[in-house]
Design a protein around this motif. Structure first.
Motif, short mmCIF file in Angstrom:
data_model
loop_
_atom_site.label_atom_id
_atom_site.label_comp_id
_atom_site.label_asym_id
_atom_site.label_seq_id
_atom_site.Cartn_x
_atom_site.Cartn_y
_atom_site.Cartn_z
N GLY A 31 7.96 5.55 -6.52
CA GLY A 31 8.02 5.00 -7.87
C GLY A 31 6.68 4.85 -8.55
O GLY A 31 6.59 4.82 -9.76
N VAL A 32 5.63 4.72 -7.76
CA VAL A 32 4.32 4.49 -8.36
C VAL A 32 3.32 5.52 -7.85
O VAL A 32 3.27 5.83 -6.66
CB VAL A 32 3.81 3.07 -8.03
N ASP A 33 2.54 6.06 -8.78
CA ASP A 33 1.55 7.08 -8.42
C ASP A 33 0.37 6.46 -7.69
O ASP A 33 0.12 5.27 -7.77
CB ASP A 33 1.02 7.77 -9.68
N LEU A 34 -0.38 7.34 -7.03
CA LEU A 34 -1.63 6.91 -6.42
C LEU A 34 -2.70 6.75 -7.50
O LEU A 34 -2.65 7.39 -8.54
CB LEU A 34 -2.13 7.95 -5.42
N GLN A 35 -3.67 5.92 -7.21
CA GLN A 35 -4.83 5.82 -8.07
C GLN A 35 -5.72 7.02 -7.74
O GLN A 35 -6.22 7.14 -6.62
CB GLN A 35 -5.55 4.50 -7.76
N ILE A 36 -5.89 7.88 -8.70
CA ILE A 36 -6.49 9.18 -8.40
C ILE A 36 -7.93 9.06 -7.91
O ILE A 36 -8.34 9.67 -6.94
CB ILE A 36 -6.45 10.08 -9.66
N ARG A 37 -8.69 8.23 -8.58
CA ARG A 37 -10.10 8.12 -8.25
C ARG A 37 -10.30 7.65 -6.81
O ARG A 37 -11.07 8.22 -6.04
CB ARG A 37 -10.74 7.13 -9.21
N TYR A 38 -9.55 6.61 -6.47
CA TYR A 38 -9.65 6.10 -5.10
C TYR A 38 -9.16 7.15 -4.11
O TYR A 38 -9.73 7.32 -3.04
CB TYR A 38 -8.84 4.83 -4.94
N ALA A 39 -8.07 7.82 -4.47
CA ALA A 39 -7.51 8.82 -3.56
C ALA A 39 -8.54 9.90 -3.28
O ALA A 39 -8.73 10.30 -2.13
CB ALA A 39 -6.24 9.41 -4.16
N HIS A 47 1.68 11.84 0.28
CA HIS A 47 2.06 10.51 -0.18
C HIS A 47 3.57 10.50 -0.40
O HIS A 47 4.10 11.32 -1.14
CB HIS A 47 1.33 10.18 -1.49
N PRO A 73 -13.42 2.86 -0.45
CA PRO A 73 -12.20 3.43 -1.03
C PRO A 73 -11.06 3.46 -0.02
O PRO A 73 -11.28 3.75 1.16
CB PRO A 73 -12.64 4.83 -1.42
N THR A 74 -9.87 3.13 -0.47
CA THR A 74 -8.67 3.32 0.34
C THR A 74 -7.60 3.86 -0.60
O THR A 74 -7.76 3.78 -1.81
CB THR A 74 -8.16 1.99 0.91
N PHE A 75 -6.54 4.38 -0.02
CA PHE A 75 -5.43 4.81 -0.88
C PHE A 75 -4.79 3.59 -1.49
O PHE A 75 -4.51 2.60 -0.79
CB PHE A 75 -4.39 5.58 -0.07
N ARG A 76 -4.58 3.61 -2.77
CA ARG A 76 -3.91 2.47 -3.39
C ARG A 76 -3.15 2.93 -4.62
O ARG A 76 -3.31 4.06 -5.07
CB ARG A 76 -4.89 1.38 -3.74
N TYR A 77 -2.31 2.06 -5.13
CA TYR A 77 -1.49 2.44 -6.27
C TYR A 77 -2.28 2.41 -7.55
O TYR A 77 -3.23 1.64 -7.71
CB TYR A 77 -0.29 1.50 -6.39
N GLY A 78 -1.85 3.26 -8.47
CA GLY A 78 -2.56 3.38 -9.73
C GLY A 78 -1.88 2.65 -10.87
O GLY A 78 -1.16 1.68 -10.67
N GLY A 107 -5.63 3.53 -13.49
CA GLY A 107 -5.68 4.94 -13.81
C GLY A 107 -6.97 5.59 -13.36
O GLY A 107 -7.53 5.26 -12.32
N THR A 108 -7.42 6.49 -14.17
CA THR A 108 -8.57 7.27 -13.76
C THR A 108 -9.88 6.63 -14.20
O THR A 108 -10.94 7.12 -13.87
CB THR A 108 -8.48 8.67 -14.38
N ARG A 110 0.84 -1.19 0.00
CA ARG A 110 0.00 0.00 0.00
C ARG A 110 0.88 1.24 0.00
O ARG A 110 2.02 1.20 0.45
CB ARG A 110 -0.87 0.02 1.26
N PRO A 111 0.34 2.34 -0.46
CA PRO A 111 1.13 3.58 -0.50
C PRO A 111 1.42 4.09 0.92
O PRO A 111 0.64 3.84 1.84
CB PRO A 111 0.22 4.56 -1.24
N ASN A 155 0.62 2.87 -13.09
CA ASN A 155 1.99 2.40 -13.31
C ASN A 155 2.43 1.40 -12.23
O ASN A 155 3.55 0.95 -12.22
CB ASN A 155 2.98 3.57 -13.40
N GLY A 156 1.50 1.02 -11.37
CA GLY A 156 1.81 -0.02 -10.39
C GLY A 156 1.38 -1.39 -10.89
O GLY A 156 1.48 -2.37 -10.17
#
Lengths: 518, 364
Positions: free
Chosen positions: A459-467, A455, B50-55, B84-85, A435-436, B57-58
């Motif tokens: 190396g890896v971005d957050l998933q924007i929608r979930y964030a 955050h 929803p939780t914070f998670r990688y997007g 992604g989005t 997890r981030p 490029n993960g």
């Protein structure tokens, strides 16, 4: 609900326990319960505990598990609960050989729970604790209404994983105590003063330099008092409990969810090791002692089924088991240490100590390899386990590869068998349980009582929608606007949710800076 | 069981979410890929927490096996797209039965339950083998349970020998199936779908008809015990066809709506007596009838032959590439006062919602 074991199984359980103890395993007393498939699914949906607070996500999990089973995708054979006594569930309609395998496997888990250091601080009376949580939540439901409580639990579960799994073993400063009291003596104490003879004092510690230092310290203390928190906080959940404007019952629910998250964290931290260790032991005990001739085929088939790998998915049972075996062999053959590591010649490495006869392993305790794996199961977690013991030879033998999403075909595609990439990827996906990393960097952003999260990009971005949605939930807990700074496509972006709308903008210099910068 | 409560709550939430999105589901043809099954998988949005998670490029990992570099390794069949989005992974597939779906439809559109026509007080009797008892005819003996009882008795009595496993029944071991007679009120309905397949009805129009027909089916099946569907296509002549042909047939030529009405009348005469059946007629057309005289003929047929025996005549005018015809106006003019005739216009998928509501809100 559940039935105690019939005499035949109870005898087997006792026999296997004795054998396991003889091999060196130490576990809590284990209570086996025989359940049918539906009960098993129910217990699994509740994360292993018969008593949980009412919430629909358990219902969702139940539906998912049941569907998986109906479609023949998976089957729950075994379930163990880290508790003293340890609870384990056996599926009633399994054949005797399966029951024996599962029992042996369970003792492996029991030993791991009891001895692995990451479990040292887990609550061993969690069975009772979970039931208490359930009772408390029910009481809140009676008092404040079902929907009200459910809505809050939904919010709380959104931040469930924002904890600091290492904090149970480390003391991160003393956050509870008041920092830097207003006492000149503190500053005198912190002052850097070089030892000098009296007549040299004026030259070695010039008074004006000391005065400047005093001023700097006073300033930094003053600043420290105004910034909140004093250092970035990873346990966002705890921060919310302490600082968000919550009703008592809300704070209590957050605290329960946090406690449960900390309880489950070590299991997620040691998934590969724990399953590997349990598999090592069911395999050792079964093949060495417990199998009857006529059970061999069934055992082999089910063991192979558990160890099966499918493309694009790493089986923790398989990886863990093979790594433990590899470690055992390496230490049996002395394939470790500087001399071996520095050896460049592939052939020589391969034949290292081949001629040496492996010590007879009638009783495991006596071989060097055994001793090593017992030590490993005590002090490692998945990250350190992979970091330390994954070798290029092992990766090649297991056929490990690195894959990633290929935009052109829209599929996951094997990219390389390069060892460094594989290891890096494995460690990344295990780090922080995949997890981030999110920190509280300011609890009073721009002096407006706003919460600022960041955050830590690795190396890896957050998933924007979930964030965005998670942020919205945090805002509902925090009350005031909430920000999240994250790097998206090489750019620092600040997501903001003020309760009415969510927006995001690129971070620029003219924005007020948070107390800490990630 | 405790889980049942949580599970029920979860299903409630799912249904709530479907209700919110019903307008969207109403327009989606691909939902109904598997026809004839009583359960549909519905993709439901935003039900997980929803939780914070990688997007995006993960999306990488480590696998094991023989894959060569470049081989796809996501044989999981889930069709994981880029994260992604996109809302892609935010979606949970939930199985919902057709009945539940129809209930949601009814609640959301505030459709009244249909009162079957009073004359059909027919009841059917059905025997259901649901129990067991100690006496009965040998032909109904429950072999498995009898055997089990005998085996248990022998083990308890100590006469069972595993080396010579022989199980002998006694009178008291025997278990027989027993039945209960269930009486059920029966109300049957027949839906006759008629569709204009003249040149102006393209694939797009047929898709609209298909979706609309699905929901009509779902709602009526919820309201009646037995529902039969019949399909009539027409251009200048009409013929009864099967379901598949109905939705796929492509004809050229003119339009003579009266031919379909006559064909429906024939069907009713032959098979569906008005005092035994609740009869629903639905007609889909672009409304471009060939002549004024045929319009008159249609009205006559409808008034004299069809309306006296049916519950509802629903006319749905679909907009086509050639514009929209005038048949709907003719009907409105002549049958304005008749509650059994309902006309709706569907110009695109978004109109299906209102069209369904239009047809069924009178509760006939």
């Amino acid at each position: 609900m559940a039935h105690t074991l019939p005499a035949e199984l109870a005898d087997q359980a006792k026999r296997i326990a004795d054998l396991a103890r003889e091999e060196g395993l130490e576990f809590f007393d284990t209570v086996f319960e025989l359940v049918d498939f539906d009960q098993m699914t129910q217990i699994a949906a509740y994360g292993g505990f018969p008593q949980r607070y009412p919430h629909w996500r358990f219902g969702m999990e139940y539906e998912r598990l049941r569907k998986q089973h109906t479609y023949g995708l998976s089957r729950i054979y075994e379930m163990v609960i880290n508790n003293d006594p340890c609870y384990a569930y056996l599926l009633a309609d399994n054949a005797l050989v399966d029951q024996k395998t599962v029992i042996a496997h369970v003792y492996g888990h029991g030993d791991f729970f009891r001895n692995n250091v990451w479990f040292a601080r887990t609550n061993r009376k969690m069975m009772d604790e979970m039931a208490n949580h359930a009772t408390r939540v029910r009481r809140y439901i009676d008092r404040y209404g079902f929907e009200e409580v459910e809505r809050f639990i939904d919010l709380a579960l959104s931040v469930e994983d924002l904890i600091d799994p290492h904090s149970v073993l480390i003391r991160r400063g003393d956050d509870d105590q008041p920092r830097t009291p207003d006492d000149p003596r503190v500053i005198e104490h912190e002052l850097v003063r070089y030892p000098a003879k009296r007549y040299m004092e004026r030259f070695i510690n010039p008074p004006d330099a000391l005065e400047a230092q005093r001023r700097r310290l006073r300033e930094s203390h003053a600043r420290e008092k105004t910034i909140e928190p004093a250092r970035p906080v990873r346990d966002v959940l705890l921060y919310l409990i302490h600082h968000a404007p919550l009703e008592d019952w809300q704070a209590d629910i957050l605290a329960m969810i946090r406690e449960e998250a900390y309880y489950y964290a070590p299991q997620a931290q040691t998934k590969i090791m724990n399953e590997g260790w349990a598999s090592y032991w069911h395999s050792t005990l079964m093949t060495r002692y417990c199998l009857r001739d006529d059970e061999l085929i069934t055992y082999a088939e089910h063991h192979a089924g558990t160890m099966a790998t499918s493309p694009g998915r790493l089986n923790p049972y398989k990886l863990g088991l093979e790594l433990f075996r590899d470690i055992e062999e390496r230490w049996d053959l002395g394939r470790h240490g500087r001399e071996y590591e520095e050896l460049q010649d592939v052939e020589a490495r391969r034949n290292w100590n081949r001629d040496r006869k492996r010590p007879e392993r009638v009783r495991g305790k006596e071989s060097a390899g055994r001793e090593k794996i017992f030590q490993v199961r005590r002090i490692y977690n998945d990250v350190t386990f992979i970091d330390e013991f994954l070798t290029p030879e092992f990766a090649a033998r297991q056929g490990l590869y690195h894959y990633r999403y290929d935009p052109s075909s829209g599929r996951m595609t094997a990219v390389t068998r390069d060892f460094d990439r594989i290891k890096q990827q494995l460690l990344f996906s295990l780090g922080n349980l995949g997890r981030p990393y999110i920190y509280v960097v300011d609890g009073n952003y721009a002096n407006r009582g706003e919460l600022y999260l960041a955050h830590h990009h690795s190396g890896v971005d957050l998933q924007i929608r979930y964030a965005t949605e998670t942020l919205r939930n945090i805002q509902r807990i925090w009350g005031r606007p909430v920000h999240l700074q994250a790097r998206i496509n090489q750019e620092n972006v600040r997501f903001t949710c003020d309760g009415r709308q969510s927006q995001h903008q690129t971070v620029t210099d003219d924005m007020p800076r948070p107390a800490h910068v990630m | 069981m405790r889980i049942e409560k949580d599970h029920r709550r979860f299903r409630e939430i799912v249904k709530g979410r479907i209700r919110e999105d019903l307008r969207r589901f109403l327009t989606r043809g691909e939902l109904f890929g598997r026809e004839g099954s009583s359960v549909i998988s519905i993709p439901v949005r935003g039900i997980d927490l929803p939780t914070f998670r990688y997007g995006e490029n993960g999306d990488a990992g480590v696998g094991a096996g023989r894959a060569a570099t470049g081989d796809p390794v996501d044989a999981r069949g889930e069709g994981i797209g880029p994260g992604g989005t996109e809302p892609g992974r935010h979606i949970l597939e939930v199985d919902v039965s057709l009945d539940e779906l129809a209930d949601i439809l009814g609640e959301e559109l505030r459709l009244p339950r249909i009162q079957p026509k009073g004359r059909h007080s027919l009841t059917t009797q059905k025997d259901r083998y649901s129990g067991a008892r100690q006496a009965g005819p040998e032909s109904l003996r429950h072999f498995k349970r009898t055997f089990r009882r005998a085996l248990r008795r022998q083990i308890i009595m100590g006469v069972y020998d595993p080396d010579r496993p022989r199980v002998v029944f006694e009178r008291r071991d025997k278990i027989y199936r027993s039945w209960k007679t269930v009486r059920k009120p029966q109300s049957n309905a027949v839906i006759i779908y008629m569709m204009d397949v003249s040149g102006s009805m393209g694939d797009e129009q047929k898709e609209l008809v298909r979706i609309e027909a699905f929901w009509i089916d779902a709602w009526l099946r919820r309201n009646y015990e037995g529902v039969e569907s019949r399909y009539i296509v027409h251009d200048v002549r009409a013929a009864e066809v099967d379901r598949h042909t109905f939705f796929h047939l492509r004809e050229d030529g003119g339009t003579k709506i009266s031919s379909a009405f006559r064909c429906a009348q024939g069907l009713l005469d032959l098979r569906y007596a008005a005092d035994e059946w609740n009869i629903y007629l639905f007609h889909f057309s672009d409304g471009d009838n060939s002549s004024e005289s045929d319009n008159r003929e249609c009205c006559r047929l409808l008034r004299e032959q069809l309306l006296p025996r049916i519950n509802l005549f629903g006319y749905c005018q679909v907009a086509s590439a050639y514009g929209s015809g005038s048949f709907i106006n003719v009907l409105n003019e002549h049958f304005q006062a008749d509650p059994a005739v309902i006309t709706t216009r569907v110009n695109g998928k978004d109109d299906i919602y209102d069209s369904i509501r239009g047809f069924f809100s009178p509760g006939r």
